[in-house]
Design an enzyme around this catalytic site. Structure first.
Site, short mmCIF file in Angstrom:
data_model
loop_
_atom_site.label_atom_id
_atom_site.label_comp_id
_atom_site.label_asym_id
_atom_site.label_seq_id
_atom_site.Cartn_x
_atom_site.Cartn_y
_atom_site.Cartn_z
N ASN A 8 56.27 20.88 -0.32
CA ASN A 8 55.34 22.02 0.43
C ASN A 8 56.15 22.27 1.81
O ASN A 8 55.54 22.93 2.53
CB ASN A 8 54.07 21.52 0.71
CG ASN A 8 53.17 21.55 -0.39
OD1 ASN A 8 53.31 22.64 -1.30
ND2 ASN A 8 52.26 20.67 -0.94
N ASP A 68 65.57 14.30 -2.66
CA ASP A 68 65.47 13.05 -1.77
C ASP A 68 66.76 13.20 -0.77
O ASP A 68 67.67 13.52 -1.45
CB ASP A 68 65.11 11.79 -2.31
CG ASP A 68 64.61 10.78 -1.34
OD1 ASP A 68 64.02 11.21 -0.22
OD2 ASP A 68 64.65 9.59 -1.61
N THR A 69 66.71 12.95 0.53
CA THR A 69 67.85 12.83 1.12
C THR A 69 67.73 11.88 2.34
O THR A 69 66.48 11.32 2.43
CB THR A 69 67.53 14.33 2.05
OG1 THR A 69 67.79 15.39 1.21
CG2 THR A 69 68.46 14.37 3.17
N PHE A 155 65.44 20.17 12.04
CA PHE A 155 64.51 19.31 12.07
C PHE A 155 65.17 18.00 11.79
O PHE A 155 66.10 17.85 11.31
CB PHE A 155 63.45 19.49 10.91
CG PHE A 155 63.74 19.77 9.62
CD1 PHE A 155 64.07 18.87 8.75
CD2 PHE A 155 64.47 20.81 9.26
CE1 PHE A 155 64.39 19.04 7.46
CE2 PHE A 155 64.94 21.26 7.80
CZ PHE A 155 64.92 20.38 6.96
N ASP A 158 68.93 16.48 12.73
CA ASP A 158 69.69 17.53 12.94
C ASP A 158 70.39 17.49 14.39
O ASP A 158 71.58 17.78 14.85
CB ASP A 158 69.08 18.89 12.86
CG ASP A 158 68.98 19.10 11.36
OD1 ASP A 158 69.47 18.39 10.67
OD2 ASP A 158 68.40 20.25 10.97
N LYS A 178 73.88 25.96 8.80
CA LYS A 178 73.58 24.70 8.17
C LYS A 178 73.32 24.88 6.65
O LYS A 178 73.58 24.09 5.74
CB LYS A 178 72.16 24.00 8.94
CG LYS A 178 71.83 22.76 8.19
CD LYS A 178 70.40 22.21 8.82
CE LYS A 178 70.02 21.12 7.87
NZ LYS A 178 68.53 20.55 8.30
N ARG A 184 72.08 19.78 1.13
CA ARG A 184 71.19 20.23 0.42
C ARG A 184 71.71 21.39 -0.21
O ARG A 184 71.55 21.53 -1.54
CB ARG A 184 69.57 20.50 1.30
CG ARG A 184 68.75 21.16 0.18
CD ARG A 184 67.28 21.14 0.79
NE ARG A 184 66.68 19.81 1.16
CZ ARG A 184 66.76 19.26 2.63
NH1 ARG A 184 67.20 20.16 3.43
NH2 ARG A 184 66.33 18.21 2.96
#
Length: 197
Positions: A8, A68-69, A155, A158, A178, A184
């Site tokens: 979300n 997932d990161t 966020f 970063d 970015k 990503r």
């Protein structure tokens, strides 16, 4: 084609929708009425991404993908890794996470690190509502941890992550840059290539 992205997060959603284009109607968890706290109990990124995708597949029977990161710091033996979002506790407090990471690194001159994203994709056969393809895609961006925070955009970590080849952190470079060079973005690009085969 309708596909659910198990998030979300508005930043992630807009980025994904832009990359995948108009051929796909990318739905969020809210869009399908999923308000569950999907478990992320694996000890690796691949496992967590797959857990989230499987939850959507098993409960909503729709093609989906999840990511997932983690931030992996060499001098900390790959930490915070899978615990990146809750490194300083369960609150997902980015400021506390950054402060803990900088404290743990201290004066260590080995600042090498990488962001790694894994996307797990499950495509279903619409006729029989069973999975016909399950695969993962990985994106990595190498860089280093700065000694203090720089920049206001972005966020998470970063403000203290400077990607290789740049003199500024992700938070200084801004979202446009970015979104083209990030972990990503690289994983999503592989996802898009898969769909365009």
């Amino acid at each position: 084609m309708k596909i659910v992205f198990a998030t979300n997060n508005p930043h992630k959603l807009s980025e994904i929708r832009e990359i995948l284009g108009e051929r796909f109607e990318v739905l969020s968890l809210n869009d399908i009425g999923c308000h569950a706290d999907i478990p992320e109990t694996s000890d690796n990124l691949e496992g967590n991404a797959l857990l989230k995708a499987l939850y959507i597949y098993e409960n909503y029977h729709i093609s989906c993908f999840a990511d997932d990161t983690g931030l992996e710091v060499d001098a900390l033996n790959g930490a915070p890794g899978v615990f990146s979002a809750r490194y300083a506790g369960e609150g997902h407090d980015s400021e506390a996470n950054m402060q803990k990471l900088l404290h743990e690194l201290g004066e260590n001159n080995n600042r090498n690190a990488r962001f790694r994203t894994v996307i797990a994709l499950i495509i279903i056969d619409e006729d029989i509502h069973k999975a016909k393809d399950v695969r993962t895609f990985e994106g990595i961006v190498e860089g280093k941890i700065t000694r203090e925070k720089h920049g206001k955009e972005g966020f998470g970590y970063d403000p203290i992550f400077q990607p290789n080849g740049y003199d500024e952190t992700f938070a200084q470079l801004g979202m446009d840059i970015k979104n083209h060079i990030s972990h990503r973005a690289k994983a999503v690009e592989k996802l898009a290539q898969y769909f365009n085969k």
